[in-house]
Design a protein around this motif. Structure first.
Motif, short mmCIF file in Angstrom:
data_model
loop_
_atom_site.label_atom_id
_atom_site.label_comp_id
_atom_site.label_asym_id
_atom_site.label_seq_id
_atom_site.Cartn_x
_atom_site.Cartn_y
_atom_site.Cartn_z
N ILE A 1 3.61 5.88 -5.24
CA ILE A 1 3.55 4.70 -6.09
C ILE A 1 4.77 4.64 -7.00
O ILE A 1 5.32 3.56 -7.25
CB ILE A 1 2.24 4.68 -6.91
CG1 ILE A 1 1.07 4.42 -5.96
CG2 ILE A 1 2.31 3.62 -8.01
CD1 ILE A 1 -0.27 4.24 -6.64
N TYR B 1 -6.62 2.36 -3.35
CA TYR B 1 -5.88 3.27 -2.47
C TYR B 1 -6.45 4.68 -2.51
O TYR B 1 -6.23 5.47 -1.58
CB TYR B 1 -4.41 3.37 -2.90
CG TYR B 1 -3.69 2.08 -3.16
CD1 TYR B 1 -3.95 0.93 -2.44
CD2 TYR B 1 -2.71 2.02 -4.16
CE1 TYR B 1 -3.27 -0.24 -2.70
CE2 TYR B 1 -2.02 0.85 -4.43
CZ TYR B 1 -2.31 -0.28 -3.70
OH TYR B 1 -1.63 -1.43 -3.98
N THR C 1 -0.45 -3.89 -12.26
CA THR C 1 -1.38 -2.90 -11.71
C THR C 1 -2.72 -2.96 -12.42
O THR C 1 -2.81 -3.21 -13.62
CB THR C 1 -0.81 -1.48 -11.84
OG1 THR C 1 -1.72 -0.54 -11.23
CG2 THR C 1 -0.60 -1.08 -13.29
N ILE D 1 5.88 -5.70 -11.50
CA ILE D 1 4.73 -4.96 -10.98
C ILE D 1 3.55 -5.21 -11.90
O ILE D 1 3.67 -5.06 -13.13
CB ILE D 1 4.99 -3.44 -10.90
CG1 ILE D 1 6.19 -3.14 -10.01
CG2 ILE D 1 3.76 -2.70 -10.40
CD1 ILE D 1 7.49 -2.95 -10.77
N HIS E 1 0.86 -1.18 0.00
CA HIS E 1 0.00 0.00 0.00
C HIS E 1 0.90 1.23 0.00
O HIS E 1 1.94 1.24 0.67
CB HIS E 1 -0.89 -0.02 1.25
CG HIS E 1 -2.01 0.97 1.23
ND1 HIS E 1 -1.82 2.32 1.43
CD2 HIS E 1 -3.35 0.79 1.02
CE1 HIS E 1 -2.99 2.94 1.37
NE2 HIS E 1 -3.93 2.04 1.12
N LEU F 1 -0.54 -3.86 -7.56
CA LEU F 1 -0.98 -2.53 -7.18
C LEU F 1 -2.42 -2.32 -7.65
O LEU F 1 -2.80 -2.80 -8.73
CB LEU F 1 -0.09 -1.45 -7.80
CG LEU F 1 1.39 -1.45 -7.42
CD1 LEU F 1 2.14 -0.38 -8.21
CD2 LEU F 1 1.58 -1.22 -5.92
#
Length: 281
Positions: free
Chosen positions: A127, A118, A143, A141, A90, A113
């Motif tokens: 981020i 968020y 997202t 990553i 987070h 993510l």
């Protein structure tokens, strides 16, 4: 042909039923499994999927470490289940580097993510810092990108934000879920086709199953022609198979992919080779 689903979600058995009910009510769409690893494994067997990657969404900054440790314990049975969880974080987590280093040391391979959960734009400095450190540590990553039917606007992972992150941070292994931006595929194709990113197919092809036949919402998944256009624009080496199970049916996605008219080489790349390269599995 080996098949890896890079985008699935499960919950601990004690909370799975309540979590699914809450998320179904928020989105209006129907889940296709019971939300547990057991349910996912059954779905995989029916679809002929060899590996499913679970993406945890951390909505409480103080729980990032405990969720990642839970994921690592689940991964101990990967050889038997074919289910592998990555990590989460987070942007308000107090020790971002520490949590990401722990995720790496736990062998979680990557970080999920979800900027909309968020309430933070994808190109927010916090981020960007997560992506920068994760890239440094060798973590990929993935997202959420574009709309989320279970959340109200604003959209937090926009094409503008994505371009800013790419220009500023230069992530090495960035996957944009939902074909780069749910419900915005024409602009994604026009602006991101040559960007150093991957896109996954999760919750983008096929049909949404609504909880009620009377539900009227102006949401439609992309057409087969649009999908083929994106494969041609991006290249099959940048498309990764994902479903978003339980929010999409894995067998339906496999069946649809197999009749898209793609070459054997394109299917090999999309179904498993691209994921293998990123995951190291």
């Amino acid at each position: 042909m080996r098949i890896i689903d890079i985008h699935t979600h499960t919950f601990p058995e004690r909370i799975a039923s309540a979590a699914l009910e809450e998320l179904q009510n928020a989105s209006g769409s129907k889940a296709h499994t019971d939300g547990t690893n057991t349910g996912l494994k059954k779905s995989m067997q029916e679809a002929g999927i060899d590996v499913s990657i679970v993406l945890p969404v951390v909505t409480n900054p103080v729980k990032a470490s405990s969720m990642n440790n839970y994921a690592a314990r689940q991964n101990e049975s990967f050889e038997e289940t074919g289910i592998f969880s990555i990590g989460g974080i987070h942007p308000e987590t107090s020790d971002i580097r520490g949590v990401l280093e722990e995720a790496r040391d736990l062998g979680l391979r990557g970080i999920k993510l979800h900027p909309d959960y968020y309430g933070v734009m994808f190109n927010d400095i916090r981020i960007k810092r997560i992506i920068d450190i994760a890239s440094e540590l060798g973590l990929f990553i993935i997202t959420h990108a574009g709309m989320d039917i279970g959340l109200y606007p604003p959209i937090c992972c926009t094409i503008d934000a994505i371009e800013d992150v790419i220009d500023d941070v230069h992530p090495e292994k960035l996957i944009l879920a939902h074909m780069g931006g749910w419900m915005n595929w024409e602009e994604v194709t026009r602006r991101l086709y040559d960007a150093p990113v991957y896109v996954d197919t999760a919750f983008s092809i096929g049909e949404i199953v609504w909880l009620s036949d009377e539900t009227e919402k102006p949401y439609h998944q992309m057409s087969d022609d649009m999908f083929r256009t994106m494969v041609k624009a991006f290249g099959a080496d940048k498309i990764i198979f994902g479903t978003d199970c339980p929010w999409a049916e894995q067998k339906d996605y496999v069946d649809r992919m197999n009749v898209m008219g793609l070459s054997d080489n394109e299917l090999e790349l999309i179904f498993h080779k691209n994921a293998e390269k990123i995951l190291g599995l």
